[in-house]
Scaffold this motif. Structure first.
Motif, PDB file in Angstrom:
ATOM      1  N   PRO A   1       0.798  -1.226   0.000  1.00 43.88           N
ATOM      2  CA  PRO A   1       0.000   0.000   0.000  1.00 43.88           C
ATOM      3  C   PRO A   1       0.835   1.284   0.000  1.00 43.88           C
ATOM      4  CG  PRO A   1       0.152  -0.775   2.239  1.00 43.88           C
ATOM      5  CD  PRO A   1       0.932  -1.761   1.373  1.00 43.88           C
ATOM      6  N   THR A   2       2.156   1.188   0.002  1.00 44.66           N
ATOM      7  CA  THR A   2       2.993   2.389   0.035  1.00 44.66           C
ATOM      8  C   THR A   2       2.708   3.285  -1.162  1.00 44.66           C
ATOM      9  OG1 THR A   2       4.702   1.084   1.138  1.00 44.66           O
ATOM     10  CG2 THR A   2       5.359   3.234   0.264  1.00 44.66           C
ATOM     11  N   PHE A   3       2.716   2.695  -2.349  1.00 43.06           N
ATOM     12  CA  PHE A   3       2.346   3.401  -3.577  1.00 43.06           C
ATOM     13  C   PHE A   3       1.389   2.526  -4.354  1.00 43.06           C
ATOM     14  CE2 PHE A   3       6.632   5.138  -2.731  1.00 43.06           C
ATOM     15  CZ  PHE A   3       6.283   6.466  -2.592  1.00 43.06           C
ATOM     16  N   GLU A   4       0.377   3.140  -4.943  1.00 44.54           N
ATOM     17  CA  GLU A   4      -0.635   2.431  -5.714  1.00 44.54           C
ATOM     18  C   GLU A   4      -0.453   2.708  -7.210  1.00 44.54           C
ATOM     19  OE1 GLU A   4      -2.676   0.313  -4.315  1.00 44.54           O
ATOM     20  OE2 GLU A   4      -2.195   0.845  -2.251  1.00 44.54           O
ATOM     21  N   ASP A   5      -1.102   1.891  -8.014  1.00 42.84           N
ATOM     22  CA  ASP A   5      -1.090   2.058  -9.467  1.00 42.84           C
ATOM     23  C   ASP A   5      -1.514   3.492  -9.821  1.00 42.84           C
ATOM     24  OD1 ASP A   5      -0.779   1.117 -12.126  1.00 42.84           O
ATOM     25  OD2 ASP A   5      -2.946   0.819 -12.285  1.00 42.84           O
ATOM     26  N   ASN A   6      -0.765   4.116 -10.703  1.00 48.72           N
ATOM     27  CA  ASN A   6      -1.008   5.465 -11.220  1.00 48.72           C
ATOM     28  C   ASN A   6      -0.692   6.596 -10.245  1.00 48.72           C
ATOM     29  OD1 ASN A   6      -1.692   4.760 -13.886  1.00 48.72           O
ATOM     30  ND2 ASN A   6      -3.725   4.136 -13.173  1.00 48.72           N
ATOM     31  N   ASN A   7      -0.078   6.304  -9.098  1.00 53.06           N
ATOM     32  CA  ASN A   7       0.431   7.384  -8.245  1.00 53.06           C
ATOM     33  C   ASN A   7       1.527   8.102  -9.019  1.00 53.06           C
ATOM     34  OD1 ASN A   7       0.404   5.994  -4.842  1.00 53.06           O
ATOM     35  ND2 ASN A   7      -1.270   6.637  -6.133  1.00 53.06           N
TER      36      ASN A   7
END
Length: 181
Positions: free
Chosen positions: A43-49
């Motif tokens: 959950p640190t970075f998600e798709d399309n961040n």
């Protein structure tokens, strides 16, 4: 009056050209925006961040980096687990580097979501790479979403030459909804 308009136009053109050169130099040598693709760092970075990377950072353990994929034309985003000279092992979902236990707080949310089993399967560096230590000039990387991450456990070490930069901050969205509930 026409002479003043001409000077004003030349002044604007010079300013715009200078701005383009400045942006080019900054993006080429200092920092650059990157779009995260996939769920391997969830959950640190998600798709399309959208994130910004620094191209001048010194890379340390647990830094998040962007690098050229070793087997595709894509760029990957992963967390540095092993630095040159490190011995790495995971036993019972616990990370050991050079024989020392390391906490991984960024994995706690994923571990809570597990119904059974381990988030990170047991392995030693030697088992998966044939090397006892991370070679000089290379890194060992893993995604935070260990069950769905294509990382050094599969493709091996990342060379320093493949490194594009260290992630410094999230540009968009400013807050990750999954980690701030």
């Amino acid at each position: 009056m026409k002479e003043n308009n001409k000077k004003e136009l030349v002044s604007w053109i010079k300013t715009i050209i200078f701005a383009f050169i400045l942006v080019f130099v900054c993006r080429q040598f200092l920092f650059s925006p990157i779009t995260v693709k996939g769920e391997s760092m969830s959950p640190t970075f998600e798709d399309n961040n959208k994130v910004v990377i620094s191209k001048t950072s010194t890379i340390g353990r647990f830094d998040i980096i962007v690098f050229k994929s070793p087997d595709k034309k894509d760029n990957y985003i992963k967390r540095v687990i092993g630095l040159p000279g490190d011995q790495i092992e995971v036993k019972d979902d616990v990370l050991y580097i050079n024989g020392k236990l390391y906490e991984e707080p960024y994995l706690q949310m994923k571990k809570k979501d597990l119904l059974f089993g381990q988030l990170t399967e047991d392995f030693s560096l030697e088992q998966i790479t044939g090397k006892t230590k991370v070679p000089k000039g290379y890194y060992f990387v893993m995604g935070d979403n260990r069950l769905q991450s294509y990382d050094s456990r599969i493709f091996g070490f990342i060379s320093e030459e493949a490194l594009l930069g260290e992630v410094k901050f999230r540009l968009f969205p400013l807050i990750n909804e999954k980690t701030h509930k």
